[in-house]
Design a protein around this motif. Structure first.
Motif, PDB file in Angstrom:
ATOM      1  N   ALA A  57       0.799  -1.215   0.000  1.00 51.03           N
ATOM      2  CA  ALA A  57       0.000   0.000   0.000  1.00 51.03           C
ATOM      3  C   ALA A  57       0.830   1.261   0.000  1.00 51.03           C
ATOM      4  O   ALA A  57       0.388   2.297  -0.446  1.00 51.03           O
ATOM      5  CB  ALA A  57      -0.926   0.016   1.217  1.00 51.03           C
ATOM      6  N   VAL A  58       2.061   1.202   0.528  1.00 58.11           N
ATOM      7  CA  VAL A  58       2.863   2.406   0.687  1.00 58.11           C
ATOM      8  C   VAL A  58       4.104   2.299  -0.170  1.00 58.11           C
ATOM      9  O   VAL A  58       4.954   1.441   0.057  1.00 58.11           O
ATOM     10  CB  VAL A  58       3.271   2.605   2.169  1.00 58.11           C
ATOM     11  CG1 VAL A  58       4.090   3.862   2.322  1.00 58.11           C
ATOM     12  CG2 VAL A  58       2.027   2.669   3.036  1.00 58.11           C
ATOM     13  N   PRO A  59       4.252   3.154  -1.192  1.00 62.36           N
ATOM     14  CA  PRO A  59       5.410   3.045  -2.062  1.00 62.36           C
ATOM     15  C   PRO A  59       6.683   3.501  -1.375  1.00 62.36           C
ATOM     16  O   PRO A  59       6.682   4.379  -0.533  1.00 62.36           O
ATOM     17  CB  PRO A  59       5.062   3.985  -3.233  1.00 62.36           C
ATOM     18  CG  PRO A  59       4.097   4.951  -2.680  1.00 62.36           C
ATOM     19  CD  PRO A  59       3.329   4.221  -1.616  1.00 62.36           C
ATOM     20  N   SER A  60       7.787   2.884  -1.747  1.00 69.15           N
ATOM     21  CA  SER A  60       9.078   3.285  -1.205  1.00 69.15           C
ATOM     22  C   SER A  60       9.483   4.639  -1.727  1.00 69.15           C
ATOM     23  O   SER A  60       9.162   5.035  -2.844  1.00 69.15           O
ATOM     24  CB  SER A  60      10.147   2.247  -1.604  1.00 69.15           C
ATOM     25  OG  SER A  60      11.437   2.745  -1.354  1.00 69.15           O
ATOM     26  N   MET A 105       1.896  13.490   4.632  1.00 67.86           N
ATOM     27  CA  MET A 105       1.482  12.477   3.654  1.00 67.86           C
ATOM     28  C   MET A 105       1.195  13.100   2.292  1.00 67.86           C
ATOM     29  O   MET A 105       1.588  12.565   1.247  1.00 67.86           O
ATOM     30  CB  MET A 105       0.250  11.727   4.161  1.00 67.86           C
ATOM     31  CG  MET A 105       0.520  10.765   5.307  1.00 67.86           C
ATOM     32  SD  MET A 105      -1.011   9.960   5.868  1.00 67.86           S
ATOM     33  CE  MET A 105      -0.378   8.914   7.191  1.00 67.86           C
ATOM     34  N   THR A 106       0.486  14.218   2.279  1.00 64.42           N
ATOM     35  CA  THR A 106       0.178  14.852   0.996  1.00 64.42           C
ATOM     36  C   THR A 106       1.436  15.408   0.340  1.00 64.42           C
ATOM     37  O   THR A 106       1.561  15.399  -0.888  1.00 64.42           O
ATOM     38  CB  THR A 106      -0.861  15.970   1.166  1.00 64.42           C
ATOM     39  OG1 THR A 106      -0.422  16.910   2.163  1.00 64.42           O
ATOM     40  CG2 THR A 106      -2.213  15.405   1.588  1.00 64.42           C
ATOM     41  N   HIS A 118       1.760  10.032  -0.704  1.00 62.23           N
ATOM     42  CA  HIS A 118       1.231   8.720  -0.343  1.00 62.23           C
ATOM     43  C   HIS A 118       1.029   8.655   1.168  1.00 62.23           C
ATOM     44  O   HIS A 118       1.632   9.404   1.934  1.00 62.23           O
ATOM     45  CB  HIS A 118       2.141   7.580  -0.799  1.00 62.23           C
ATOM     46  CG  HIS A 118       3.493   7.570  -0.138  1.00 62.23           C
ATOM     47  ND1 HIS A 118       3.721   7.031   1.104  1.00 62.23           N
ATOM     48  CD2 HIS A 118       4.689   8.037  -0.566  1.00 62.23           C
ATOM     49  CE1 HIS A 118       4.991   7.153   1.421  1.00 62.23           C
ATOM     50  NE2 HIS A 118       5.604   7.772   0.418  1.00 62.23           N
ATOM     51  N   GLY A 119       0.148   7.742   1.567  1.00 65.85           N
ATOM     52  CA  GLY A 119      -0.141   7.546   2.984  1.00 65.85           C
ATOM     53  C   GLY A 119      -1.564   7.038   3.153  1.00 65.85           C
ATOM     54  O   GLY A 119      -2.350   6.983   2.197  1.00 65.85           O
ATOM     55  N   ALA A 120      -1.886   6.653   4.378  1.00 65.17           N
ATOM     56  CA  ALA A 120      -3.216   6.121   4.657  1.00 65.17           C
ATOM     57  C   ALA A 120      -3.601   6.434   6.096  1.00 65.17           C
ATOM     58  O   ALA A 120      -2.770   6.353   7.003  1.00 65.17           O
ATOM     59  CB  ALA A 120      -3.245   4.615   4.419  1.00 65.17           C
ATOM     60  N   GLY A 174      -2.905  11.317  -3.328  1.00 61.22           N
ATOM     61  CA  GLY A 174      -2.237  10.058  -3.024  1.00 61.22           C
ATOM     62  C   GLY A 174      -2.472   9.503  -1.641  1.00 61.22           C
ATOM     63  O   GLY A 174      -1.814   8.531  -1.252  1.00 61.22           O
ATOM     64  N   VAL A 175      -3.404  10.080  -0.891  1.00 68.51           N
ATOM     65  CA  VAL A 175      -3.643   9.635   0.489  1.00 68.51           C
ATOM     66  C   VAL A 175      -5.009   8.974   0.589  1.00 68.51           C
ATOM     67  O   VAL A 175      -6.012   9.535   0.134  1.00 68.51           O
ATOM     68  CB  VAL A 175      -3.550  10.811   1.478  1.00 68.51           C
ATOM     69  CG1 VAL A 175      -3.818  10.325   2.906  1.00 68.51           C
ATOM     70  CG2 VAL A 175      -2.182  11.481   1.396  1.00 68.51           C
TER      71      VAL A 175
END
Length: 269
Positions: A6-9, A145-146, A150-152, A190-191
């Protein structure tokens, strides 16, 4: 999408790097749903930041997760109803050199009885824990995150959000509306944001209110709830209601007048 993907490097810009789990921060992490969230995230390779009030219990849980899953586990003892201690967690979420890629706002508490049975300060403490804390922690997490793209964020509400169940239900209804709005607002950056609304779960939550957990069909296993909630988060579903029976209850609640639902006011997380 699998949870570990779910979380890209940070090394994966332009599609040239492998994806990896990031660090997950879980509040209320030493028991019940929080412990299930932490264990399942660790099982899939996420390093952890565990937040709860009891420092000794945090240390014990962290040691067990390190041994079982070989992940890094940081502990942060904090009472999220206390503004100063809440601020410690906000600052940890905002640290640029130690990014948190997944936030699970799980910490919660309830009050047994009706509104006027409680001192107003008890009600205020519950409101601070159920509304102020997840709002501030979500705000602290969303900025970084923004910026990273990415993030959740997963917020833990309750089926009580759909029922006329006093201030507890009102607080959870706020969290549902806030989370579903944020899911739409930040998806383009991307969140992923989601809110899960479990019903009765066999945890310490009810015991702390002096209510013995039941064994009927409405009582759910914490691991099952955590698993479905995380799966829905990473599949991009902004609202998760674990199990078909509770999805039927929440659907019916939208159709039945509040006066009729008042008799079900004790139904909750």
């Amino acid at each position: 999408m699998p949870l570990r993907d779910a979380v890209p490097s940070s090394h994966g810009a332009g599609g040239t790097g492998a994806e990896r789990p990031g660090t997950a921060l879980v509040t209320g992490a030493t028991a019940g749903l929080g412990w299930s969230f932490a264990r399942q995230l660790a099982e899939r390779g996420h390093d952890l930041v565990l937040v709860a009030r009891d420092a000794d219990r945090l240390a014990t849980v962290a040691s067990g997760l390190r041994s079982a899953y070989g992940v890094q586990v940081e502990v942060l003892a904090a009472d999220l109803s206390d503004p100063l201690e809440l601020g410690l967690v906000e600052r940890r979420l905002a640290e640029p050199d130690r990014p948190v890629s997944v936030l699970v706002n799980n910490a919660g508490a309830g009050l047994r009885g009706r509104f006027l049975d409680h001192d107003v300060e008890q009600e205020q403490t519950m409101l601070d824990l159920l509304v102020t804390a997840p709002m501030r922690l979500t705000h602290a997490a969303l900025g970084p995150m923004t910026e990273r793209g990415h993030g959740a964020v997963l917020n833990v509400a309750s089926v009580a959000a759909f029922l006329p169940r006093g201030t507890y239900g009102a607080a959870k209804a706020w969290l549902v509306r806030f989370s579903t709005w944020a899911a739409a607002e930040y998806a383009g950056r991307g969140v992923r944001v989601a809110v899960t609304c479990p019903g009765f779960v066999r945890t310490e939550f009810h015991q702390r209110m002096g209510v013995a957990p039941g064994r009927g069909p409405l009582w759910l296993d914490a691991d099952r709830v955590a698993r479905q909630s995380l799966d829905d988060l990473f599949r991009g579903r902004p609202l998760s209601v674990p199990t078909r029976r509770y999805r039927l209850i929440t659907t019916a609640a939208r159709l039945v007048p509040d006066r009729a639902l008042q008799r079900l006011q004790t139904l909750g997380r």
